[in-house]
Write a protein that holds these residues in place. Structure first.
Motif, PDB file in Angstrom:
ATOM      1  N   GLN A  48       0.839  -1.196   0.000  1.00 56.42           N
ATOM      2  CA  GLN A  48       0.000   0.000   0.000  1.00 56.42           C
ATOM      3  C   GLN A  48       0.879   1.252   0.000  1.00 56.42           C
ATOM      4  OE1 GLN A  48      -3.360   0.092  -0.233  1.00 56.42           O
ATOM      5  NE2 GLN A  48      -3.167  -2.124  -0.527  1.00 56.42           N
ATOM      6  N   PRO A  49       0.631   2.189  -0.931  1.00 60.46           N
ATOM      7  CA  PRO A  49       1.436   3.421  -0.953  1.00 60.46           C
ATOM      8  C   PRO A  49       1.019   4.380   0.162  1.00 60.46           C
ATOM      9  CG  PRO A  49      -0.219   3.492  -2.674  1.00 60.46           C
ATOM     10  CD  PRO A  49      -0.340   2.143  -2.029  1.00 60.46           C
ATOM     11  N   HIS A  50       2.007   5.096   0.679  1.00 57.05           N
ATOM     12  CA  HIS A  50       1.778   6.114   1.703  1.00 57.05           C
ATOM     13  C   HIS A  50       2.518   7.378   1.271  1.00 57.05           C
ATOM     14  CE1 HIS A  50      -0.036   3.328   4.576  1.00 57.05           C
ATOM     15  NE2 HIS A  50       0.859   2.453   4.136  1.00 57.05           N
ATOM     16  N   PRO A  51       1.937   8.542   1.517  1.00 53.17           N
ATOM     17  CA  PRO A  51       2.593   9.781   1.083  1.00 53.17           C
ATOM     18  C   PRO A  51       3.881  10.060   1.853  1.00 53.17           C
ATOM     19  CG  PRO A  51       0.637  10.259   2.381  1.00 53.17           C
ATOM     20  CD  PRO A  51       0.655   8.776   2.170  1.00 53.17           C
ATOM     21  N   VAL A  52       4.866  10.565   1.125  1.00 53.28           N
ATOM     22  CA  VAL A  52       6.134  10.989   1.724  1.00 53.28           C
ATOM     23  C   VAL A  52       5.978  12.451   2.122  1.00 53.28           C
ATOM     24  CG1 VAL A  52       8.573  11.448   1.227  1.00 53.28           C
ATOM     25  CG2 VAL A  52       7.521   9.316   0.462  1.00 53.28           C
ATOM     26  N   VAL A  53       6.362  12.779   3.352  1.00 49.59           N
ATOM     27  CA  VAL A  53       6.212  14.154   3.840  1.00 49.59           C
ATOM     28  C   VAL A  53       7.536  14.911   3.903  1.00 49.59           C
ATOM     29  CG1 VAL A  53       4.070  13.714   5.069  1.00 49.59           C
ATOM     30  CG2 VAL A  53       6.239  13.400   6.249  1.00 49.59           C
ATOM     31  N   SER A  54       8.663  14.183   3.963  1.00 51.32           N
ATOM     32  CA  SER A  54       9.960  14.851   3.952  1.00 51.32           C
ATOM     33  C   SER A  54      11.062  13.837   3.646  1.00 51.32           C
ATOM     34  CB  SER A  54      10.240  15.546   5.285  1.00 51.32           C
ATOM     35  OG  SER A  54      10.441  14.599   6.306  1.00 51.32           O
ATOM     36  N   PHE A  55      12.216  14.365   3.226  1.00 55.35           N
ATOM     37  CA  PHE A  55      13.375  13.522   2.936  1.00 55.35           C
ATOM     38  C   PHE A  55      14.616  14.393   2.831  1.00 55.35           C
ATOM     39  CE2 PHE A  55      11.782  14.910  -1.127  1.00 55.35           C
ATOM     40  CZ  PHE A  55      12.904  15.136  -1.913  1.00 55.35           C
ATOM     41  N   ASN A  56      15.766  13.756   2.968  1.00 59.31           N
ATOM     42  CA  ASN A  56      17.051  14.408   2.715  1.00 59.31           C
ATOM     43  C   ASN A  56      17.528  13.952   1.350  1.00 59.31           C
ATOM     44  OD1 ASN A  56      17.042  15.588   5.225  1.00 59.31           O
ATOM     45  ND2 ASN A  56      18.413  14.106   6.139  1.00 59.31           N
ATOM     46  N   PHE A  57      18.120  14.873   0.614  1.00 56.48           N
ATOM     47  CA  PHE A  57      18.633  14.564  -0.718  1.00 56.48           C
ATOM     48  C   PHE A  57      20.114  14.909  -0.778  1.00 56.48           C
ATOM     49  CE2 PHE A  57      19.714  16.204  -4.973  1.00 56.48           C
ATOM     50  CZ  PHE A  57      19.566  15.035  -5.685  1.00 56.48           C
ATOM     51  N   GLY A  58      20.889  14.044  -1.379  1.00 57.63           N
ATOM     52  CA  GLY A  58      22.313  14.300  -1.575  1.00 57.63           C
ATOM     53  C   GLY A  58      22.694  14.028  -3.018  1.00 57.63           C
ATOM     54  N   TYR A  59      23.577  14.846  -3.543  1.00 54.25           N
ATOM     55  CA  TYR A  59      24.035  14.706  -4.925  1.00 54.25           C
ATOM     56  C   TYR A  59      25.557  14.772  -4.924  1.00 54.25           C
ATOM     57  CZ  TYR A  59      24.834  15.903  -9.843  1.00 54.25           C
ATOM     58  OH  TYR A  59      25.276  15.923 -11.143  1.00 54.25           O
ATOM     59  N   GLN A  60      26.182  13.730  -5.447  1.00 56.70           N
ATOM     60  CA  GLN A  60      27.639  13.688  -5.514  1.00 56.70           C
ATOM     61  C   GLN A  60      28.071  13.630  -6.967  1.00 56.70           C
ATOM     62  OE1 GLN A  60      29.532  10.632  -3.206  1.00 56.70           O
ATOM     63  NE2 GLN A  60      31.454  10.841  -4.290  1.00 56.70           N
ATOM     64  N   THR A  61      28.941  14.532  -7.331  1.00 55.98           N
ATOM     65  CA  THR A  61      29.494  14.564  -8.678  1.00 55.98           C
ATOM     66  C   THR A  61      31.006  14.715  -8.575  1.00 55.98           C
ATOM     67  OG1 THR A  61      29.335  15.622 -10.855  1.00 55.98           O
ATOM     68  CG2 THR A  61      29.222  17.081  -8.946  1.00 55.98           C
ATOM     69  N   SER A  62      31.698  14.314  -9.596  1.00 58.33           N
ATOM     70  CA  SER A  62      33.155  14.474  -9.598  1.00 58.33           C
ATOM     71  C   SER A  62      33.576  15.131 -10.906  1.00 58.33           C
ATOM     72  CB  SER A  62      33.851  13.126  -9.422  1.00 58.33           C
ATOM     73  OG  SER A  62      33.483  12.247 -10.451  1.00 58.33           O
TER      74      SER A  62
END
Length: 159
Positions: free
Chosen positions: A75-89
């Motif tokens: 069953q899907p549940h709504p996401v209310v928050s998250f941390n995002f990270g982006y790594q590039t070189s």
């Protein structure tokens, strides 16, 4: 004067001892409305993707998708928050040695929604390349009862 110091010391000992005794209560299983009383397990996906290696073209499309958290019954549940990270070189020529060197850049941000905002989607979508990595962690999902649970993190490597 001596009695005041002893009174303060006795009071501090009592205050310090009280939390220790309060913590000795046996842990109770969380109430989730399920007969088992166990905390539900949530798994995350970005759109419909949860694999760790994704081609650049697909990742650019997925940046516009919402995060979805599903419980063990699917069953899907709504996401209310998250941390995002982006790594590039990036590779650059070192002025001192005259040799090429690689440097990593890691950018992170906390979002109080279920997807990246348009500024981040545009910025990352414009520069994403093979070798980059995207991290979605501390994903918080909310049930219909309003209870919030931590969902599994996602880690994508762009190929």
């Amino acid at each position: 004067m001596g009695k005041i110091k002893w009174s303060i010391l006795a009071g501090m000992i009592i205050l310090c001892a009280f939390p220790a005794t309060a913590q000795k209560k046996p842990l109770q299983p969380a109430k989730t409305g399920q007969k088992t009383g166990l905390i539900p397990v949530f798994s995350s996906s970005l759109g419909h993707a949860s694999k760790d290696t994704v081609p650049v073209t697909l990742m650019k499309q997925l940046l516009d998708s919402s995060l979805v958290a599903r419980d063990s019954s699917g069953q899907p549940h709504p996401v209310v928050s998250f941390n995002f990270g982006y790594q590039t070189s990036d590779t650059f020529l070192n002025d001192s040695t005259g040799r090429p060197e690689t440097s990593n850049l890691y950018t992170t941000f906390h979002f109080k929604s279920d997807k990246l905002d348009s500024l981040w989607r545009t910025a990352i979508g414009g520069k994403i390349k093979p070798g980059d990595e995207l991290f979605f962690d501390r994903i918080i999902a909310r049930t219909k009862q309003g209870v919030q649970y931590l969902s599994s993190p996602l880690h994508f490597k762009v190929k």
